[in-house]
Motif scaffolding. Sequence first.
Motif: not given
Length: 872
Positions: A589, A593, A782, A785
């Motif tokens: 990831k 995040h 996103n 993240t």
Amino acid sequence: MLWTKWLVLLLCWGAAGGELRPEEADGVTAQVRADTRRQRSPPPVEPLNFGFVPAAVYDTHAYYEPGAIGILFHMVHAFLYVVQPSSFPKDLIVRVIQQNMGGIKIEEWKKPENVVLLLQWIYYEAGFLICGTIGVVFVVLIPIIGTCFCVCRCCENCGGEMHQRQRKNADCQRGFFTASLIATSIFIILGVFIAYTANHNISTQLKSTRRLINTNMRDLKTFANNTPAQIEYLTAQYTTAKNNVLSDLDNIGPLLGGRIHSQLEKAVVPSLDTALRMAGAMRETKEALENVSSSLELLQEGTGKLQASLSAERASLSNTLSDPACTNGAVSHTCNTIRSTLSQLGINADYSRLQDVSLALTNVNTVLKTDLSNIVQKGYTSFNDTPKLVKEQTKNIVSALPRVKGMLDKIGTEITGFSKMFPVESSLANFTIFLNDGQKKIESFYPQIDQMDFYRWIGCVAVLCTVVLVLCFNILGLLCGTCGYDKQATPTTRGCLSNTGGNLLMAGVGFTFIFAWVLMGIVTTLFVVGGNVEKLLCEPLANRQLFKIIDTPFLVHPAKKNFLPGMLFQNPNIDLTLGSMYRECYENKGLYHALQLETMFNINSFLNRTVYNRDLAKVFDSVHVDLQDISLLEQAGRDSLINFANSGIGQIDYEMYLAEANKGVTLVDLLSFSTDLEAQADQLPRGALENALKGHASSIRQIHRDQVMPLEQAMSTLSQSIKQLQRMSSDLPVKVTNILSAIDAAEYLITHNASHVVKQETKAYTQSLVGYFKQYTEWVKNSLTAEVAQCKPISNLVDSMEIVSCSFIIDSVNTFWFGLGGCCILLIPSIIFSIKLAKYYRRMDTEDVFEDSPYNDTLFPRASAPPSCSDW
């Protein structure tokens, strides 16, 4: 460490100054909640394609498969589990750390809670303490026992007397001691092999460590070099959302007008469709009335002619039956039968009673002079021009496009400027330089590491050589003793080879006493250190229990909840743990995040403040549309529908028409009648009467063919048209009223309630424009993240450290002491068996001699010296 701070700021891509003020944030939240309540379902927004963020490819595969030596590692792990079967003492370690953060003081251990902790720790380490105590006892006793043993033998005790008593089971004992010493030596060889394999594995795996270091460094450089390009790609994709907004504003007519048209057509189009179908029904009604009128005229005229023809044929047939030939007894019955059927030659239906439809036809023709279809088509056209009407009424939006474009460009400039606010490239360049310097420093230690490893390897081999030396004495002693042993020789007459074997065995015993305690000291030290490192570091690191200790709340300080965020961000209240960070990085990831940077640097707050500005909202709110000019049905069309309902087709007596149409044209089927007549004529004698009757049958057929068949066809047309008219006229006023009511309702919706639809669709349209920005912000979130600054190198670094320290070094060290310790333990039976067996190979000074007793026949042994050299 300035570069680390810049890197964290870069990856968060937001700062405290980018957040909304409390009152602004509350206002935005309230507005969003209100919009959510008013909007039942989100408007359809075209999904944007932002492409793929440039992905980083990492080379490190932090996985280690030990191969065949893994069997030895498992054996060592099993042994350590037997020594220490307890689970990892997480709570105990946490309490120890918390109570001794200020330093370990001797007087503090007198406290009851610390005494309890000490006892718990002793209980946990019980296995290691017992084994360590045994090792220490071994180290202490072996030199003492060896010294005492040597002194004792020098005094000709403890087997030091060079005298061997003769026993009947001497050969059996010698064989047992030989086999036992061989088996012990084999197991010692196996232990030496295990220890040497572990020693060699350390040197081999240290070379693999360089590969892991290189790949990890390369991955960190890739991470540093790829992150700026990823962030630049994020900022550049704002153009995609901006271009879609400008395109939708430029095409506001088709888009917004199409939305309004789609909502209104649910009520408008069905009403116009029914009106258009009614226009078609008018034309069909006219055709049906014309068919009824023509068919009725044909039937009325044709039935008159048919009646005349049938009457004439009936009279002619009656005259024929009056012929004298019919008076003959055999023929009279047939003639009378034919005469009785003459009444059937007549007309069945009476069409003169049917009502004329010319008045209704005239009224319908009058109605059709107004082209209702064309009027309805005008309604369609007027309604379908809604997008054009919207475009005309939103010219102010189109004219404001340059100003909107300037606003959007300004937003893009702010986003790009914010990403450039931090010295990204210079920070990451410094980070790359730091990595390069670090790698060079590490590589500069490679020769020293190799040299130290060589010395370590030599030292371990030297330690193993002491065991090998004892083994050599044992093996040579066994070979010399076994090969030189002579059953016929007495203990005092044993050969030199056998005596040498015994001496070699005793030399092995001596070297064992010299080196065994040193070896056991090494084993005990490595066992205590390596075993505890395996149980307290490697195993909890493998199952991530070690992270739970570091992640224990308030571990470092009673006022600081979490250690990691307190160290990185000076904010220990952030719910960030080392375990969660490792898991996120292990799944590759993003670092944003993994470090939960949104708690400190909220990118959404910055984008909400920047993208959703008030000036742009004012432009969106200035969209107004008026649909008062749309007309669905002109008054002429309404009058045409009303006149059609009052045209009179509903007053036609359809039941009478159908009743007459369902009747046959004649009372009897003329074809059947003529066939029966011919059959009866055939029953008569041949003659003029028979021929006359057959002629009448032929005439009747001719009448059916020329007159009845056209009338039947006209009756079928009349029946179909009447049924069609009956179906159309059924509740015709109600149908027309419903059509007009539906059109009125649709026009009322457009003229009075369309403002609600327009507002609703205008709001949906503006929300679709805002939706492009929401898609962009959600995509940025996103991407941060999962795709930007993927922190797999961090988890690889942890895994690589675990592989190097535990799999490469600790497992090999533990396997080394495991094999060497087995050798030390087996040296004890080796000493015993060597001493016992040497007695059977060494040349003795005295031996037992059996001679006769003067008192009885019992043989008494006596000691005897070996014969002199002259007697050998």
